[in-house]
Design an enzyme around this catalytic site. Structure first.
Site, PDB file in Angstrom:
ATOM      1  N   ASP A  62      37.357   5.953  37.205  1.00 21.34           N
ATOM      2  CA  ASP A  62      38.075   4.681  37.307  1.00 21.34           C
ATOM      3  C   ASP A  62      39.354   4.816  38.124  1.00 21.34           C
ATOM      4  O   ASP A  62      39.785   5.928  38.438  1.00 21.34           O
ATOM      5  CB  ASP A  62      38.373   4.105  35.909  1.00 21.34           C
ATOM      6  N   ASN A 128      40.451   2.403  21.105  1.00 20.37           N
ATOM      7  CA  ASN A 128      39.546   1.330  20.660  1.00 20.37           C
ATOM      8  C   ASN A 128      38.085   1.654  20.985  1.00 20.37           C
ATOM      9  O   ASN A 128      37.231   0.783  20.933  1.00 20.37           O
ATOM     10  CB  ASN A 128      39.955  -0.018  21.278  1.00 20.37           C
ATOM     11  N   HIS A 130      36.969   2.798  23.920  1.00 17.73           N
ATOM     12  CA  HIS A 130      36.517   2.616  25.308  1.00 17.73           C
ATOM     13  C   HIS A 130      36.243   3.938  26.005  1.00 17.73           C
ATOM     14  O   HIS A 130      36.832   4.961  25.675  1.00 17.73           O
ATOM     15  CB  HIS A 130      37.473   1.718  26.110  1.00 17.73           C
ATOM     16  N   GLU A 135      35.871  -1.664  27.983  1.00 17.77           N
ATOM     17  CA  GLU A 135      36.524  -2.094  26.754  1.00 17.77           C
ATOM     18  C   GLU A 135      35.492  -2.641  25.757  1.00 17.77           C
ATOM     19  O   GLU A 135      34.362  -2.963  26.139  1.00 17.77           O
ATOM     20  CB  GLU A 135      37.544  -3.192  27.095  1.00 17.77           C
TER      21      GLU A 135
HETATM   22  C1  GLP Z   1      42.438   5.468  29.847  1.00 20.77           C
HETATM   23  C2  GLP Z   1      41.357   5.964  30.800  1.00 20.77           C
HETATM   24  C3  GLP Z   1      40.224   6.610  30.059  1.00 20.77           C
HETATM   25  C4  GLP Z   1      40.784   7.594  29.067  1.00 20.77           C
HETATM   26  C5  GLP Z   1      41.589   6.873  28.014  1.00 20.77           C
HETATM   27  C6  GLP Z   1      42.200   7.806  26.994  1.00 20.77           C
HETATM   28  O1  GLP Z   1      42.306   4.148  29.487  1.00 20.77           O
HETATM   29  N1  GLP Z   1      40.812   4.961  31.658  1.00 20.77           N
HETATM   30  O2  GLP Z   1      39.363   7.231  31.000  1.00 20.77           O
HETATM   31  O3  GLP Z   1      39.747   8.288  28.473  1.00 20.77           O
HETATM   32  O4  GLP Z   1      42.628   6.169  28.644  1.00 20.77           O
HETATM   33  O5  GLP Z   1      43.402   8.343  27.479  1.00 20.77           O
HETATM   34  P1  GLP Z   1      44.072   9.651  26.956  1.00 20.77           P
HETATM   35  O6  GLP Z   1      43.170  10.760  27.346  1.00 20.77           O
HETATM   36  O7  GLP Z   1      45.385   9.720  27.684  1.00 20.77           O
HETATM   37  O8  GLP Z   1      44.213   9.505  25.500  1.00 20.77           O
END
Ligand code: GLP
Length: 237
Positions: A62, A128, A130, A135
């Site tokens: 992404d 959540n 995702h 989402e």
């Molecule tokens: C973001 C990214 C995801 C990631 C998630 C969790 O929204 N788009 O790819 O897995 O956050 O983030 P973190 O690893 O910082 O907890």
């Protein structure tokens, strides 16, 4: 799902590294990559190893809409500083956050994924549930698309920005259908703020309300979680 519970994120990075190492040894050529704080320890282990990706392709999950690749908050910048500067790939793809025609960008990205089937995709997990930026409520048959980020994701990601107002409101993301096409999936989650999402993903009903629960339908998933993220699971793994 193969679930590996480790003590902490540092230990998780070592396990994640092994998954990359084995994939390379088994001939993997295309790696799907993720950003966020979760994969950082795995990338550190890779950076400190002799693994060589110079013959491989990477495709990121992404990218924020409206952010230039050289902006420190872009996922492109994150990948350069956490992995690519030390471990260059033959070719690395990310969605173009500045694409003037988002529809064309989505098609371009889908073609990249079709032309380079992903052997190993690493995933983090949103609080959540995702994955990528898919989402809760996201349809499962969708490939790359533009996502309106939920308030909870904007709030969670605000820690990387000067203020919550600076967090982009949209992102390009591979869809759940794109992710499910990868041959092997490696999902990592660390910390107690991921415990509900981890429970939903592994033990919950398979539902769009927890996007990661779709992984229950994939034949080859490795989940690496620390004890805090595993704390709400009812079964011992
Ligand atoms: C973001 C990214 C995801 C990631 C998630 C969790 O929204 N788009 O790819 O897995 O956050 O983030 P973190 O690893 O910082 O907890």
């Amino acid at each position: 799902m193969k679930v590996i519970v480790v003590k902490d994120q540092a230990a998780g990075g070592k396990e994640g590294y092994k998954v990359f190492k084995d994939a390379l040894a088994n001939g993997a050529k295309v790696f799907g990559l993720a950003t966020g704080s979760t994969p950082i320890t795995t990338y550190k282990e890779i950076v400190n190893s002799d693994l060589d990706f110079s013959n491989c392709t990477s495709i990121n999950l992404d990218e924020y809409v409206g952010i230039a690749p050289d902006n420190e908050q872009s996922y492109k910048y994150f990948m350069q500083s956490n992995l690519f500067n030390d471990k260059p790939f033959k070719q690395s793809y990310l969605p173009d956050g500045l694409a003037s025609d988002p529809e064309a960008e989505v098609k371009r990205y889908d073609k990249i994924i079709d032309d380079n089937p992903i052997d190993l995709q690493i995933l983090g997990l949103g609080r959540n549930g995702h994955i990528g930026f898919n989402e809760p409520g996201t349809a499962r048959d969708v490939t790359t698309h533009v996502v309106d980020l939920t308030p909870s994701t904007i709030e969670a990601n605000a820690r990387f920005f000067a203020s919550e107002n600076d967090v982009p409101k949209q992102a390009f993301s591979m869809g759940l259908a794109s992710i499910m096409k990868s041959k092997h999936l490696l999902l990592e989650a660390f910390g107690d703020n991921k415990a509900d999402a981890v429970k939903g993903m592994i033990e919950g009903p398979d539902t769009v309300d927890c996007p990661a629960s779709i992984l229950q339908n994939h034949p080859d998933v490795t989940v690496i979680i620390d004890e805090a993220a595993a704390s709400k699971l009812s079964k011992k793994y």
